[in-house]
Design a protein around this motif. Structure first.
Motif, PDB file in Angstrom:
ATOM      1  N   ASP A   1      27.011  23.930  36.918  1.00 37.37           N
ATOM      2  CA  ASP A   1      27.507  22.974  35.928  1.00 37.37           C
ATOM      3  C   ASP A   1      28.254  23.645  34.779  1.00 37.37           C
ATOM      4  OD1 ASP A   1      26.540  20.834  37.358  1.00 37.37           O
ATOM      5  OD2 ASP A   1      24.693  20.629  36.188  1.00 37.37           O
ATOM      6  N   HIS A   2      27.960  24.918  34.532  1.00 37.27           N
ATOM      7  CA  HIS A   2      28.592  25.608  33.400  1.00 37.27           C
ATOM      8  C   HIS A   2      29.362  26.859  33.824  1.00 37.27           C
ATOM      9  CE1 HIS A   2      26.290  22.988  30.747  1.00 37.27           C
ATOM     10  NE2 HIS A   2      25.223  23.268  31.478  1.00 37.27           N
ATOM     11  N   ALA A   3      29.518  27.093  35.125  1.00 32.59           N
ATOM     12  CA  ALA A   3      30.189  28.308  35.607  1.00 32.59           C
ATOM     13  C   ALA A   3      31.709  28.173  35.506  1.00 32.59           C
ATOM     14  CB  ALA A   3      29.776  28.586  37.047  1.00 32.59           C
ATOM     15  N   ARG A   4      32.382  29.324  35.415  1.00 35.63           N
ATOM     16  CA  ARG A   4      33.841  29.357  35.390  1.00 35.63           C
ATOM     17  C   ARG A   4      34.433  29.498  36.786  1.00 35.63           C
ATOM     18  NH1 ARG A   4      35.788  30.492  30.235  1.00 35.63           N
ATOM     19  NH2 ARG A   4      37.791  29.932  31.181  1.00 35.63           N
ATOM     20  N   SER A   5      33.717  30.191  37.682  1.00 34.15           N
ATOM     21  CA  SER A   5      34.207  30.409  39.040  1.00 34.15           C
ATOM     22  C   SER A   5      33.035  30.905  39.886  1.00 34.15           C
ATOM     23  CB  SER A   5      35.343  31.444  39.055  1.00 34.15           C
ATOM     24  OG  SER A   5      34.822  32.758  38.826  1.00 34.15           O
ATOM     25  N   ALA A   6      33.285  31.116  41.178  1.00 30.55           N
ATOM     26  CA  ALA A   6      32.244  31.630  42.071  1.00 30.55           C
ATOM     27  C   ALA A   6      32.855  32.539  43.123  1.00 30.55           C
ATOM     28  CB  ALA A   6      31.479  30.493  42.740  1.00 30.55           C
ATOM     29  N   VAL A   7      32.038  33.492  43.560  1.00 27.45           N
ATOM     30  CA  VAL A   7      32.414  34.466  44.593  1.00 27.45           C
ATOM     31  C   VAL A   7      31.322  34.478  45.647  1.00 27.45           C
ATOM     32  CG1 VAL A   7      32.900  36.904  45.062  1.00 27.45           C
ATOM     33  CG2 VAL A   7      33.615  35.891  42.900  1.00 27.45           C
ATOM     34  N   THR A   8      31.709  34.622  46.916  1.00 28.37           N
ATOM     35  CA  THR A   8      30.718  34.729  47.987  1.00 28.37           C
ATOM     36  C   THR A   8      31.340  35.411  49.192  1.00 28.37           C
ATOM     37  OG1 THR A   8      29.106  33.465  49.292  1.00 28.37           O
ATOM     38  CG2 THR A   8      31.282  32.487  49.019  1.00 28.37           C
ATOM     39  N   VAL A   9      30.498  35.787  50.140  1.00 28.22           N
ATOM     40  CA  VAL A   9      31.022  36.249  51.429  1.00 28.22           C
ATOM     41  C   VAL A   9      31.441  35.024  52.232  1.00 28.22           C
ATOM     42  CG1 VAL A   9      30.482  37.421  53.595  1.00 28.22           C
ATOM     43  CG2 VAL A   9      29.675  38.378  51.454  1.00 28.22           C
ATOM     44  N   ASN A  10      30.484  34.206  52.638  1.00 28.13           N
ATOM     45  CA  ASN A  10      30.809  32.949  53.333  1.00 28.13           C
ATOM     46  C   ASN A  10      29.653  31.962  53.248  1.00 28.13           C
ATOM     47  OD1 ASN A  10      29.061  34.236  55.093  1.00 28.13           O
ATOM     48  ND2 ASN A  10      30.597  34.592  56.676  1.00 28.13           N
ATOM     49  N   SER A  11      28.933  31.957  52.148  1.00 30.19           N
ATOM     50  CA  SER A  11      27.789  31.074  51.967  1.00 30.19           C
ATOM     51  C   SER A  11      28.206  29.604  52.019  1.00 30.19           C
ATOM     52  CB  SER A  11      27.123  31.348  50.620  1.00 30.19           C
ATOM     53  OG  SER A  11      26.140  30.372  50.341  1.00 30.19           O
ATOM     54  N   THR A  12      27.372  28.771  52.665  1.00 28.04           N
ATOM     55  CA  THR A  12      27.647  27.337  52.667  1.00 28.04           C
ATOM     56  C   THR A  12      27.487  26.734  51.272  1.00 28.04           C
ATOM     57  OG1 THR A  12      25.354  26.893  53.293  1.00 28.04           O
ATOM     58  CG2 THR A  12      26.961  27.037  55.076  1.00 28.04           C
ATOM     59  N   ALA A  13      26.796  27.430  50.376  1.00 26.51           N
ATOM     60  CA  ALA A  13      26.664  26.939  48.999  1.00 26.51           C
ATOM     61  C   ALA A  13      28.018  26.837  48.313  1.00 26.51           C
ATOM     62  CB  ALA A  13      25.738  27.866  48.205  1.00 26.51           C
ATOM     63  N   ALA A  14      29.013  27.525  48.847  1.00 21.84           N
ATOM     64  CA  ALA A  14      30.356  27.447  48.259  1.00 21.84           C
ATOM     65  C   ALA A  14      30.924  26.037  48.334  1.00 21.84           C
ATOM     66  CB  ALA A  14      31.289  28.427  48.969  1.00 21.84           C
ATOM     67  N   GLN A  15      30.401  25.207  49.251  1.00 22.42           N
ATOM     68  CA  GLN A  15      30.873  23.832  49.320  1.00 22.42           C
ATOM     69  C   GLN A  15      30.567  23.091  48.019  1.00 22.42           C
ATOM     70  OE1 GLN A  15      32.413  22.434  52.048  1.00 22.42           O
ATOM     71  NE2 GLN A  15      31.762  23.589  53.842  1.00 22.42           N
ATOM     72  N   GLN A  16      29.442  23.431  47.393  1.00 21.74           N
ATOM     73  CA  GLN A  16      29.120  22.801  46.107  1.00 21.74           C
ATOM     74  C   GLN A  16      30.083  23.255  45.017  1.00 21.74           C
ATOM     75  OE1 GLN A  16      24.921  22.524  45.006  1.00 21.74           O
ATOM     76  NE2 GLN A  16      24.365  23.300  47.028  1.00 21.74           N
ATOM     77  N   VAL A  17      30.543  24.493  45.121  1.00 19.22           N
ATOM     78  CA  VAL A  17      31.535  25.004  44.178  1.00 19.22           C
ATOM     79  C   VAL A  17      32.822  24.194  44.293  1.00 19.22           C
ATOM     80  CG1 VAL A  17      32.899  27.032  43.536  1.00 19.22           C
ATOM     81  CG2 VAL A  17      30.535  27.318  44.331  1.00 19.22           C
ATOM     82  N   LEU A  18      33.289  24.019  45.532  1.00 16.03           N
ATOM     83  CA  LEU A  18      34.538  23.305  45.765  1.00 16.03           C
ATOM     84  C   LEU A  18      34.417  21.833  45.388  1.00 16.03           C
ATOM     85  CD1 LEU A  18      35.517  24.965  49.159  1.00 16.03           C
ATOM     86  CD2 LEU A  18      36.617  25.318  46.946  1.00 16.03           C
ATOM     87  N   TRP A  19      33.263  21.247  45.633  1.00 20.97           N
ATOM     88  CA  TRP A  19      33.055  19.843  45.285  1.00 20.97           C
ATOM     89  C   TRP A  19      33.214  19.624  43.781  1.00 20.97           C
ATOM     90  CZ3 TRP A  19      33.554  15.341  47.091  1.00 20.97           C
ATOM     91  CH2 TRP A  19      32.872  14.229  46.569  1.00 20.97           C
ATOM     92  N   ARG A  20      32.886  20.622  42.989  1.00 21.51           N
ATOM     93  CA  ARG A  20      33.035  20.531  41.533  1.00 21.51           C
ATOM     94  C   ARG A  20      34.426  20.936  41.066  1.00 21.51           C
ATOM     95  NH1 ARG A  20      27.710  21.168  42.430  1.00 21.51           N
ATOM     96  NH2 ARG A  20      26.213  20.446  40.862  1.00 21.51           N
ATOM     97  N   GLY A  21      35.291  21.362  41.982  1.00 23.43           N
ATOM     98  CA  GLY A  21      36.638  21.755  41.611  1.00 23.43           C
ATOM     99  C   GLY A  21      36.728  23.115  40.958  1.00 23.43           C
ATOM    100  N   LEU A  22      35.718  23.978  41.180  1.00 20.73           N
ATOM    101  CA  LEU A  22      35.718  25.307  40.567  1.00 20.73           C
ATOM    102  C   LEU A  22      36.469  26.312  41.439  1.00 20.73           C
ATOM    103  CD1 LEU A  22      31.984  25.546  39.422  1.00 20.73           C
ATOM    104  CD2 LEU A  22      33.989  25.080  38.004  1.00 20.73           C
ATOM    105  N   PRO A  23      37.095  27.309  40.833  1.00 17.66           N
ATOM    106  CA  PRO A  23      37.768  28.355  41.607  1.00 17.66           C
ATOM    107  C   PRO A  23      36.770  29.121  42.479  1.00 17.66           C
ATOM    108  CG  PRO A  23      38.472  28.403  39.309  1.00 17.66           C
ATOM    109  CD  PRO A  23      37.299  27.473  39.373  1.00 17.66           C
ATOM    110  N   LEU A  24      37.210  29.504  43.679  1.00 13.94           N
ATOM    111  CA  LEU A  24      36.322  30.156  44.641  1.00 13.94           C
ATOM    112  C   LEU A  24      37.039  31.301  45.331  1.00 13.94           C
ATOM    113  CD1 LEU A  24      33.633  30.153  46.291  1.00 13.94           C
ATOM    114  CD2 LEU A  24      34.779  28.609  47.896  1.00 13.94           C
ATOM    115  N   LYS A  25      36.367  32.443  45.412  1.00 18.21           N
ATOM    116  CA  LYS A  25      36.848  33.619  46.145  1.00 18.21           C
ATOM    117  C   LYS A  25      35.888  33.890  47.291  1.00 18.21           C
ATOM    118  CE  LYS A  25      39.161  37.459  46.974  1.00 18.21           C
ATOM    119  NZ  LYS A  25      40.545  37.424  47.532  1.00 18.21           N
ATOM    120  N   VAL A  26      36.419  33.984  48.527  1.00 17.39           N
ATOM    121  CA  VAL A  26      35.613  34.173  49.724  1.00 17.39           C
ATOM    122  C   VAL A  26      36.075  35.434  50.445  1.00 17.39           C
ATOM    123  CG1 VAL A  26      35.044  33.190  51.982  1.00 17.39           C
ATOM    124  CG2 VAL A  26      35.188  31.710  49.990  1.00 17.39           C
TER     125      VAL A  26
END
Length: 430
Positions: free
Chosen positions: A314-339
């Motif tokens: 809710d308060h993050a600026r962006s997210a990084v992951t290898v290929n976690s499915t949790a990244a879908q929650q990042v994208l759902w919030r419209g946050l920048p994502l690096k995979v």
């Protein structure tokens, strides 16, 4: 719409998720008229399969499995192969055999949109999924045939404790009662005894881990600093091992901390969020602290042990992951994502192509409209409401997935042709 039956279908089950889900699924396929068999590789597989006449124990070595698998496929005239995950060796070998014989392969996995859905696909999942070759425009074309709007997630299917309990029970059976399966070897590096101890340790330490997580999350949320999230996976997870450029979790951690030190503004912080099932087999906290010290960012790097992701996102600026499915929650919030690894959601419309230092300095935002279409496509195809581990989740899952397995087309082709079975409209539980 005409629903298919199981008449003239012969299903062979291999290993499934811990617990009774595969047994319940087999029972319903029999009720549909199908013949069902199960190969068990250890005592845990045997305990969770309730129909003894259909159970085929495999007690030989892994090296002898391909030949025996071929025999079973022939003897039982198998038409359908059912398994959980497609990368463990016994599954990969059986899938290869099935493909040469035209046998339909049904693959279950944890949900790409977990925790409220599970994944059902044919032929492969994760890096082997058909989604890897589908672009967003292909999905939009297929969605033109979708008549129902997708529903939001229910608030609760069950509890992570169900998952941990069934895992501990399974490994106890293998540890204490596996004498009849002398040739069994686990598909992970740890021995069965080590796995069992890790499950017990996690169960015993849950109150302490909860307290540690609450304090760490509170400090981050009240710290007043901008922060970036790194979503960690289990080092032994199939997606990390098979669809990742990294040989170890340590290598990934080093890349992330180095990129943060080189690119992030000096007032930004980095938060490593552990997987909810992290059991301590990899000393993540110690390794992260060491890397932070080495790259001069020790006061700006944090570690959170498991727990819910939403509070941090809710308060993050962006997210990084290898290929976690949790990244879908990042994208759902419209946050920048690096995979970094192969992932079904790693589409150019959503995922940054910047270098990691550039990403931490000026992260590019995803195309949220394209992601909404992608998510809608998943909910109309491979994402099935329910869960493997709680009784309520299993009931919900079985209401939908048996018809999907008996259908001629896989979920993606069924949507494209307009022959997909109607999806259940879930009611939100508040």
């Amino acid at each position: 719409m005409t629903f298919a039956t199981g008449i003239d279908r012969r299903f062979l089950f291999l290993q499934g998720p811990h617990g009774p889900f595969f047994s319940r699924l087999g029972r319903m396929l029999r009720a549909a008229g199908a013949e069902v068999w199960r190969v068990g590789f250890n005592r845990g597989d045997e305990v969770f399969w309730s129909d003894r006449p259909s159970f085929i124990p495999y007690r030989d070595t892994p090296e002898a499995w391909p030949a025996r698998a071929a025999e079973i496929l022939t003897e039982k005239r198998i038409t359908d192969l059912v398994l959980y995950g497609d990368t463990r060796p016994i599954h990969a070998e059986a899938v290869a055999l099935a493909r040469t014989r035209g046998i339909t392969v049904h693959v279950f996995e944890e949900g790409y949109l977990r925790p409220y859905w599970v994944t059902y696909e044919r032929d492969g999942s994760n890096g082997h999924s058909r989604l890897m070759d589908l672009g967003v425009e292909d999905m939009r074309t297929a969605l033109a045939n979708a008549e129902l709007d997708h529903t939001e997630a229910p608030t609760h299917w069950g509890d992570m404790r169900h998952h941990i309990f069934y895992g501990a029970l399974y490994h106890f059976q293998v540890l204490a009662r596996n004498r009849a399966y002398a040739g069994f070897r686990p598909h992970r590096a740890e021995s069965v005894a080590q796995e069992f101890r890790l499950y017990l340790r996690r169960l015993g330490l849950m109150p302490l881990h909860w307290a540690d997580r609450v304090v760490a999350t509170w400090r981050i949320r009240t710290g007043g600093f901008p922060y970036h999230l790194c979503l960690l996976q289990l080092a032994h997870d199939a997606s990390f091992r098979m669809h990742s450029p990294f040989r170890s979790m340590d290598a990934f951690l080093e890349v992330v901390v180095r990129g943060f030190a080189e690119g992030a503004p000096q007032h930004h912080h980095l938060v490593f969020k552990a997987h909810p099932l992290e059991d301590g087999r990899v000393p993540l906290r110690r390794e992260i602290a060491s890397l932070a010290e080495r790259f001069g960012v020790a006061g700006r790097v944090h570690y959170v042990r498991g727990g819910k992701l939403a509070q941090l996102l809710d308060h993050a600026r962006s997210a990084v992951t290898v290929n976690s499915t949790a990244a879908q929650q990042v994208l759902w919030r419209g946050l920048p994502l690096k995979v970094f690894g192969e992932a079904v959601y790693a589409k150019p419309e959503f995922v940054s192509t910047q270098t990691l230092p550039e990403f931490f300095a000026r992260p590019g935002r995803p195309d949220s409209r394209a992601y909404r279409d992608y998510r809608h496509y998943l909910l109309e195809t491979s994402q099935v409401a329910g869960g493997f581990y709680s009784a309520r989740g299993r009931r919900q899952l079985l209401r939908q997935v048996v018809d999907m397995m008996l259908a001629t087309e896989d979920p993606y082709e069924a949507l494209r042709k307009g022959t997909a079975a109607p999806r259940q409209q879930l009611r939100l539980v508040r």
